[in-house]
Design a protein around this motif. Sequence first.
Motif, PDB file in Angstrom:
ATOM      1  N   TYR A 246      36.976  33.520  37.094  1.00  0.00           N
ATOM      2  CA  TYR A 246      37.765  34.367  37.989  1.00  0.00           C
ATOM      3  C   TYR A 246      39.273  34.331  37.724  1.00  0.00           C
ATOM      4  O   TYR A 246      40.004  35.147  38.287  1.00  0.00           O
ATOM      5  CB  TYR A 246      37.520  33.949  39.445  1.00  0.00           C
ATOM      6  N   GLY A 247      39.721  33.406  36.918  1.00  0.00           N
ATOM      7  CA  GLY A 247      41.161  33.227  36.750  1.00  0.00           C
ATOM      8  C   GLY A 247      41.659  32.130  37.667  1.00  0.00           C
ATOM      9  O   GLY A 247      41.033  31.810  38.683  1.00  0.00           O
ATOM     10  N   HIS A 248      42.795  31.549  37.341  1.00  0.00           N
ATOM     11  CA  HIS A 248      43.296  30.405  38.107  1.00  0.00           C
ATOM     12  C   HIS A 248      43.773  30.816  39.502  1.00  0.00           C
ATOM     13  O   HIS A 248      43.511  30.119  40.482  1.00  0.00           O
ATOM     14  CB  HIS A 248      44.441  29.737  37.347  1.00  0.00           C
ATOM     15  N   SER A 249      44.454  31.944  39.597  1.00  0.00           N
ATOM     16  CA  SER A 249      44.996  32.372  40.897  1.00  0.00           C
ATOM     17  C   SER A 249      43.887  32.649  41.893  1.00  0.00           C
ATOM     18  O   SER A 249      43.948  32.207  43.053  1.00  0.00           O
ATOM     19  CB  SER A 249      45.864  33.622  40.714  1.00  0.00           C
ATOM     20  N   ASN A 250      42.863  33.384  41.478  1.00  0.00           N
ATOM     21  CA  ASN A 250      41.748  33.694  42.386  1.00  0.00           C
ATOM     22  C   ASN A 250      40.986  32.440  42.781  1.00  0.00           C
ATOM     23  O   ASN A 250      40.522  32.313  43.928  1.00  0.00           O
ATOM     24  CB  ASN A 250      40.795  34.687  41.716  1.00  0.00           C
ATOM     25  N   THR A 251      40.850  31.504  41.830  1.00  0.00           N
ATOM     26  CA  THR A 251      40.163  30.248  42.153  1.00  0.00           C
ATOM     27  C   THR A 251      40.938  29.449  43.180  1.00  0.00           C
ATOM     28  O   THR A 251      40.358  28.929  44.149  1.00  0.00           O
ATOM     29  CB  THR A 251      39.970  29.408  40.875  1.00  0.00           C
ATOM     30  N   ASP A 252      42.250  29.351  42.987  1.00  0.00           N
ATOM     31  CA  ASP A 252      43.079  28.626  43.951  1.00  0.00           C
ATOM     32  C   ASP A 252      43.033  29.289  45.332  1.00  0.00           C
ATOM     33  O   ASP A 252      42.992  28.604  46.363  1.00  0.00           O
ATOM     34  CB  ASP A 252      44.523  28.573  43.455  1.00  0.00           C
ATOM     35  N   SER A 253      43.036  30.613  45.349  1.00  0.00           N
ATOM     36  CA  SER A 253      42.967  31.333  46.632  1.00  0.00           C
ATOM     37  C   SER A 253      41.649  31.062  47.341  1.00  0.00           C
ATOM     38  O   SER A 253      41.609  30.872  48.561  1.00  0.00           O
ATOM     39  CB  SER A 253      43.131  32.842  46.393  1.00  0.00           C
ATOM     40  N   ALA A 254      40.569  31.015  46.565  1.00  0.00           N
ATOM     41  CA  ALA A 254      39.260  30.737  47.155  1.00  0.00           C
ATOM     42  C   ALA A 254      39.206  29.323  47.727  1.00  0.00           C
ATOM     43  O   ALA A 254      38.647  29.095  48.803  1.00  0.00           O
ATOM     44  CB  ALA A 254      38.168  30.921  46.101  1.00  0.00           C
ATOM     45  N   ILE A 255      39.800  28.370  47.013  1.00  0.00           N
ATOM     46  CA  ILE A 255      39.825  26.984  47.487  1.00  0.00           C
ATOM     47  C   ILE A 255      40.628  26.886  48.785  1.00  0.00           C
ATOM     48  O   ILE A 255      40.226  26.211  49.741  1.00  0.00           O
ATOM     49  CB  ILE A 255      40.411  26.060  46.407  1.00  0.00           C
ATOM     50  N   GLU A 256      41.781  27.556  48.821  1.00  0.00           N
ATOM     51  CA  GLU A 256      42.634  27.525  50.007  1.00  0.00           C
ATOM     52  C   GLU A 256      41.948  28.163  51.223  1.00  0.00           C
ATOM     53  O   GLU A 256      42.196  27.753  52.365  1.00  0.00           O
ATOM     54  CB  GLU A 256      43.950  28.248  49.710  1.00  0.00           C
ATOM     55  N   SER A 257      41.081  29.140  50.958  1.00  0.00           N
ATOM     56  CA  SER A 257      40.378  29.793  52.071  1.00  0.00           C
ATOM     57  C   SER A 257      39.153  29.010  52.532  1.00  0.00           C
ATOM     58  O   SER A 257      38.477  29.414  53.479  1.00  0.00           O
ATOM     59  CB  SER A 257      39.948  31.206  51.660  1.00  0.00           C
ATOM     60  N   GLY A 258      38.875  27.889  51.861  1.00  0.00           N
ATOM     61  CA  GLY A 258      37.762  27.044  52.271  1.00  0.00           C
ATOM     62  C   GLY A 258      36.476  27.252  51.506  1.00  0.00           C
ATOM     63  O   GLY A 258      35.470  26.589  51.799  1.00  0.00           O
ATOM     64  N   ASP A 259      36.463  28.160  50.539  1.00  0.00           N
ATOM     65  CA  ASP A 259      35.256  28.380  49.731  1.00  0.00           C
ATOM     66  C   ASP A 259      34.984  27.164  48.845  1.00  0.00           C
ATOM     67  O   ASP A 259      35.903  26.614  48.245  1.00  0.00           O
ATOM     68  CB  ASP A 259      35.421  29.619  48.839  1.00  0.00           C
ATOM     69  N   ARG A 260      33.718  26.788  48.767  1.00  0.00           N
ATOM     70  CA  ARG A 260      33.321  25.665  47.904  1.00  0.00           C
ATOM     71  C   ARG A 260      32.985  26.206  46.512  1.00  0.00           C
ATOM     72  O   ARG A 260      31.841  26.190  46.072  1.00  0.00           O
ATOM     73  CB  ARG A 260      32.141  24.918  48.514  1.00  0.00           C
TER      74      ARG A 260
END
Length: 589
Positions: free
Chosen positions: A484-498
């Motif tokens: 997904y790319g680094h930015s999208n991965t970081d956003s998903a982590i910040e939103s609580g996605d595992r």
Amino acid sequence: MRRAKWFWKLCVICSGLFVTSVALTPDAKAFDVSIYAGVPSVTLVLFGLLIFLSIAAISTSIVEGSRSHLWKGLSIAAVAYAGFFHLPLARGYVLATGFGADTLVHLGYIKDIISSGALTQFEYPATHLLFAEGTLLTGLRPKTIMWPISWMFFVVFMLSTVVFAQRMSGSRRLAAATGLASLTPIFGVYRVSIMPWLYSLSLLFLALTALESYVRDRREWFYCLLFLVLSISIYHPYTSAIVGITFFWYAIFKKNQSPSTHTHDPTIAVAFAFLVLVGTHLLLGTVDGYISAAVLNLLTTDGGGVTTAQQASTTSYSLLQLVTRFVIQVWGVLLTYFVFAGFTVLYLSFKWLRSDTGFYEKYISFQFIFAGLLSSGILVVGIFADNIIRVTQYLIIFSVLAVAIGIARSSEKLQSYTSPRIALTIVVLLTLPVIGLDLSTTYQPNDHITEKTATGYEWHLDTKDMDRETALNSGRDRFADYVYGHSNTDSAIESGDRILSTLRPPRMLGYEEHEEVSNAFRTRRALYLVTRVSDRRWHRSEPAWRYADLNYHTTQQLELLRNDKTADRVYNNGGLSIWSVDAANRSAN
């Protein structure tokens, strides 16, 4: 003359056959225990023959002082390594390293640039821009152009060390010895990965050569120096600091040399270069993380190198097992270089006291000693945790040059006591085992990712319930960056996605202690379990006496999992399976 012609004809024929054999290497049908395992024997034999011919040619240049033999030997090596660096690609592997590799993070940053057209990360911008532009220009995926780019920087490193030694010492024999010492891809698996700090180190000796040319000859070399310094500064902050330190010591040693040996004072050029190399990262704040880590580790007792030593002392392995499996296989080549370079520097130090060494030998000796002290300090502080290669990178690059001096001096002594032919034979025979050991362990981790594994795990990320954790047999999981790319991965982590795996399955999937896999995890919620063919095979690359300490499972445990009522397989592509595992039974022991 006739023998020489036949020698070069043999080199051309072997090069053509080797490149063809690599191109025709079949894709891996499943996970091979080693990347070498599926490569045809004829390909490996041709590769070994080319390395031997390269060593023989460069060694001849050391003994005879022939410049043509040096460049021909380096050309043979460049062809041989072109195939060597592309072996994983020829076998159809996505990466030569595992799910936790930094390479996946870098590929994520590159994906961000390609998709958004903007640069959001300023710690290693040169590497990410290089890959993004290469992808846009060629139409190839970043993971594909990784291999030719890594090969290119390795060739640049070999050539730069030779040019630097020739420029600084003026000795053809020493330049040839430097080519021989740099023939070993001493950084191991990092050479076949995306490593900004390693790319940056490849430009170090070109920058020092430009600095020496500016000081000795013409002012125009300053512009070449400026270009190289700017290039290095945008590759990696820590390497920029290393280059700045090497420049600083160069200026100190040059100031103490006779003014007649240089036309321009190096002070201003070095000060400007140091300002660019270090000041850029201080201004952008890209070194804040390194400084914070250093301070934090100084305030605690948990230093990286100390932790490694403590962990090694708690194993039940015998001394012989530790030496053969870990010291020789993992650190054997590095230790050989460090020890040989250490003896060379010790010898040069005695010569230095008697004023019997030149500027180049003094400079390299001091840099090796200083690099050793600095690496020891970083190891204790633990800036790079337990990563010995990254900790000692400064020491490694100058050990190559110190080893080259030792080879040149030793060959001179051998010729004075024996004959050129005997000296040549001895140099070749001593060099072959070292390079052979390094090449045999470059792909040593054996955690390469197959196309089926990548495709299956990407399906898992696209379809999984992001509230459920995933158990994956990997010390770290950064595969989402690749997808997904680094930015999208970081956003998903910040939103609580595992989105990243945080659990590791127990040894033998827990069936040694539990009847149901769900109870092995002891979690209150359902989770996903990933099993790969590699999880059942990778341990075979290790000696049998290590099996009890390794986390793997066999076909027997896989069969138990198939019949386990608490697990349901939701995906399988022959290389990777995804299982939905129920929450643990609280009443189970």
